[in-house]
Scaffold this active site. Structure first.
Site, PDB file in Angstrom:
ATOM      1  N   HIS A 154       0.819  -1.208   0.000  1.00 23.48           N
ATOM      2  CA  HIS A 154       0.000   0.000   0.000  1.00 23.48           C
ATOM      3  C   HIS A 154       0.858   1.265   0.000  1.00 23.48           C
ATOM      4  O   HIS A 154       0.317   2.373   0.090  1.00 23.48           O
ATOM      5  CB  HIS A 154      -0.926   0.025   1.213  1.00 23.48           C
ATOM      6  CG  HIS A 154      -2.060  -0.953   1.126  1.00 23.48           C
ATOM      7  ND1 HIS A 154      -3.194  -0.698   0.380  1.00 23.48           N
ATOM      8  CD2 HIS A 154      -2.226  -2.177   1.669  1.00 23.48           C
ATOM      9  CE1 HIS A 154      -4.022  -1.727   0.486  1.00 23.48           C
ATOM     10  NE2 HIS A 154      -3.455  -2.645   1.253  1.00 23.48           N
ATOM     11  N   THR A 182       4.011  -4.590  -4.609  1.00 24.11           N
ATOM     12  CA  THR A 182       3.119  -4.960  -5.703  1.00 24.11           C
ATOM     13  C   THR A 182       3.377  -4.063  -6.900  1.00 24.11           C
ATOM     14  O   THR A 182       3.789  -2.907  -6.751  1.00 24.11           O
ATOM     15  CB  THR A 182       1.646  -4.836  -5.279  1.00 24.11           C
ATOM     16  OG1 THR A 182       0.812  -5.196  -6.387  1.00 24.11           O
ATOM     17  CG2 THR A 182       1.296  -3.410  -4.865  1.00 24.11           C
ATOM     18  N   LYS A 185      -1.769  -1.379  -7.825  1.00 25.29           N
ATOM     19  CA  LYS A 185      -1.975  -0.158  -7.033  1.00 25.29           C
ATOM     20  C   LYS A 185      -1.253   1.021  -7.690  1.00 25.29           C
ATOM     21  O   LYS A 185      -1.586   1.425  -8.792  1.00 25.29           O
ATOM     22  CB  LYS A 185      -1.559  -0.389  -5.584  1.00 25.29           C
ATOM     23  CG  LYS A 185      -2.327  -1.535  -4.911  1.00 25.29           C
ATOM     24  CD  LYS A 185      -2.024  -1.637  -3.451  1.00 25.29           C
ATOM     25  CE  LYS A 185      -2.626  -2.908  -2.849  1.00 25.29           C
ATOM     26  NZ  LYS A 185      -4.088  -2.984  -2.936  1.00 25.29           N
ATOM     27  N   THR A 215       3.771 -18.440 -13.390  1.00 29.01           N
ATOM     28  CA  THR A 215       4.375 -18.103 -14.671  1.00 29.01           C
ATOM     29  C   THR A 215       4.845 -16.652 -14.644  1.00 29.01           C
ATOM     30  O   THR A 215       4.241 -15.809 -13.991  1.00 29.01           O
ATOM     31  CB  THR A 215       3.342 -18.274 -15.803  1.00 29.01           C
ATOM     32  OG1 THR A 215       2.856 -19.616 -15.770  1.00 29.01           O
ATOM     33  CG2 THR A 215       3.957 -17.993 -17.163  1.00 29.01           C
ATOM     34  N   THR A 302     -11.362  -9.923   6.091  1.00 28.62           N
ATOM     35  CA  THR A 302     -10.336  -8.912   5.857  1.00 28.62           C
ATOM     36  C   THR A 302     -10.117  -8.056   7.098  1.00 28.62           C
ATOM     37  O   THR A 302      -8.989  -7.673   7.420  1.00 28.62           O
ATOM     38  CB  THR A 302     -10.727  -8.014   4.669  1.00 28.62           C
ATOM     39  OG1 THR A 302     -11.002  -8.847   3.537  1.00 28.62           O
ATOM     40  CG2 THR A 302      -9.623  -7.034   4.330  1.00 28.62           C
TER      41      THR A 302
END
Length: 346
Positions: A154, A182, A185, A215, A302
């Site tokens: 985040h 990541t 985002k 992959t 969550t």
């Protein structure tokens, strides 16, 4: 030859019994200590064993002890779940599957316990700010020779002078062993990564089940990610980061002014606590249908039950007019649903 029965173990003084998982006998203020009905070994009910409350019936620290007892599991006879060792009560549910692959070493247990006793199990681990929490974890890790792992999904692209994340902003990057990030985002594509030493990355590449059977991302996605990262490291990226922080600050101020129960730890994420899954979903639907605002309802698992919320994330391109429309929509729907408000503050 007839087997001699094993001598029954004398129960140890409960004060001297150390937790099977963290190695400490002391309990946090908001936790309890429980003993196995067979071997008299114990654990911290919430922080280490993973139970929400003290069982009303028998408790066994392992399947072996349950088998020795000659009883079958039922609602009043619980068995400790070893996959929950060192897992904070407020850690994200997505971490649970990975914990079963972790090897735990008893001599490191004091590290996890010290964090729990210092920080409790509240948001941010009981600390007031992100910087305080990160610094404290790093201090304890260095003291006990533990590795540090920081989830920056985040934060990458959105914090720090080059967009490397919270650790860069706080000047703590050299104290973190493994970063998780990541390519979605802020970077706008998809995929994920870890950043660590060459040996650590090679170990994960060689042994992590989740990596072995995946992959590689397509070349076009990799090129898009590289372009996004390069842009966000520069002046243009800093301009976007400044705008996002400004818009988040404006939204928080407006919602607080209407008495909305928001959580503000200084990040760009603006959670508004609803506290009921049905109301949360209904508000999300009405915001989209009536005001053209899409926001995801965040429910259990969550977040813990009773803390269901709408999670807003203002971006650099959400201008003040859009924010004004969202605030007016929230005000109208809050009144219509007769939800409680905190005392309005400017």
């Amino acid at each position: 030859m007839k087997e001699e029965p094993e001598d029954e173990k004398e129960p140890e003084d409960e004060k001297d019994v150390k937790c099977l998982y963290c190695g400490w006998s002391e309990c946090p203020e908001d936790d309890d200590f429980i003993l196995c009905d067979v071997c008299n070994k114990g654990g911290h009910v919430r922080a280490c064993v993973g139970l929400s409350e003290v069982p009303t019936g028998s408790w066994y620290c392992s399947d072996d002890c349950l088998h020795k007892s000659g009883r079958k599991p039922n609602a009043s006879r619980s068995v400790a779940n070893p996959s929950l060792k060192y897992r904070s009560a407020n850690s994200q549910s997505a971490t649970v599957p990975g914990l079963k692959y972790i090897r735990f070493f008893k001599h490191r247990g004091r590290y996890g316990a010290e964090i729990r006793f210092r920080g409790g199990r509240k948001a941010l681990g009981g600390f007031n700010t992100v910087s305080e929490a990160v610094a404290a974890y790093n201090e304890v890790a260095e003291k006990h020779g533990a590795l540090t792992y920081l989830d920056e999904v985040h934060a990458v692209g959105m914090y720090g002078p080059r967009g490397a994340g919270i650790a860069e902003k706080l000047g703590e990057m050299d104290r973190i062993d493994i970063f998780n990030g990541t390519l979605g985002k802020a970077f706008g594509v998809f995929g994920g990564y870890i950043a660590a030493s060459a040996k650590m990355v090679d170990a994960v590449r060689s042994y992590a089940p989740g990596f072995i059977f995946t992959t590689s991302i397509p070349p076009a996605v990799a090129a898009g990610a590289a372009a996004s990262i390069a842009f966000l490291k520069g002046e243009g990226g800093q301009e976007l980061r400044d705008k996002q922080q400004l818009h988040a600050k404006i939204l928080k101020m407006r919602l607080k002014g209407m008495g909305m129960p928001i959580i503000d730890h200084g990040s760009h994420i603006v959670p508004v606590i609803i506290g009921d899954p049905k109301h949360t979903k209904a508000l999300s639907d009405m915001l989209l249908d009536e005001f053209g605002v899409y926001v995801q309802p965040i429910n259990f698992p969550t977040v813990p039950r009773g803390t269901e919320r709408l999670r807003f994330t203002p971006s650099p391109v959400h201008d003040t007019g859009m924010i004004d429309g969202l605030v007016k929509g929230m005000d109208a729907l809050w009144a219509r649903c007769e939800l409680n408000r905190a005392e309005a503050s400017a």
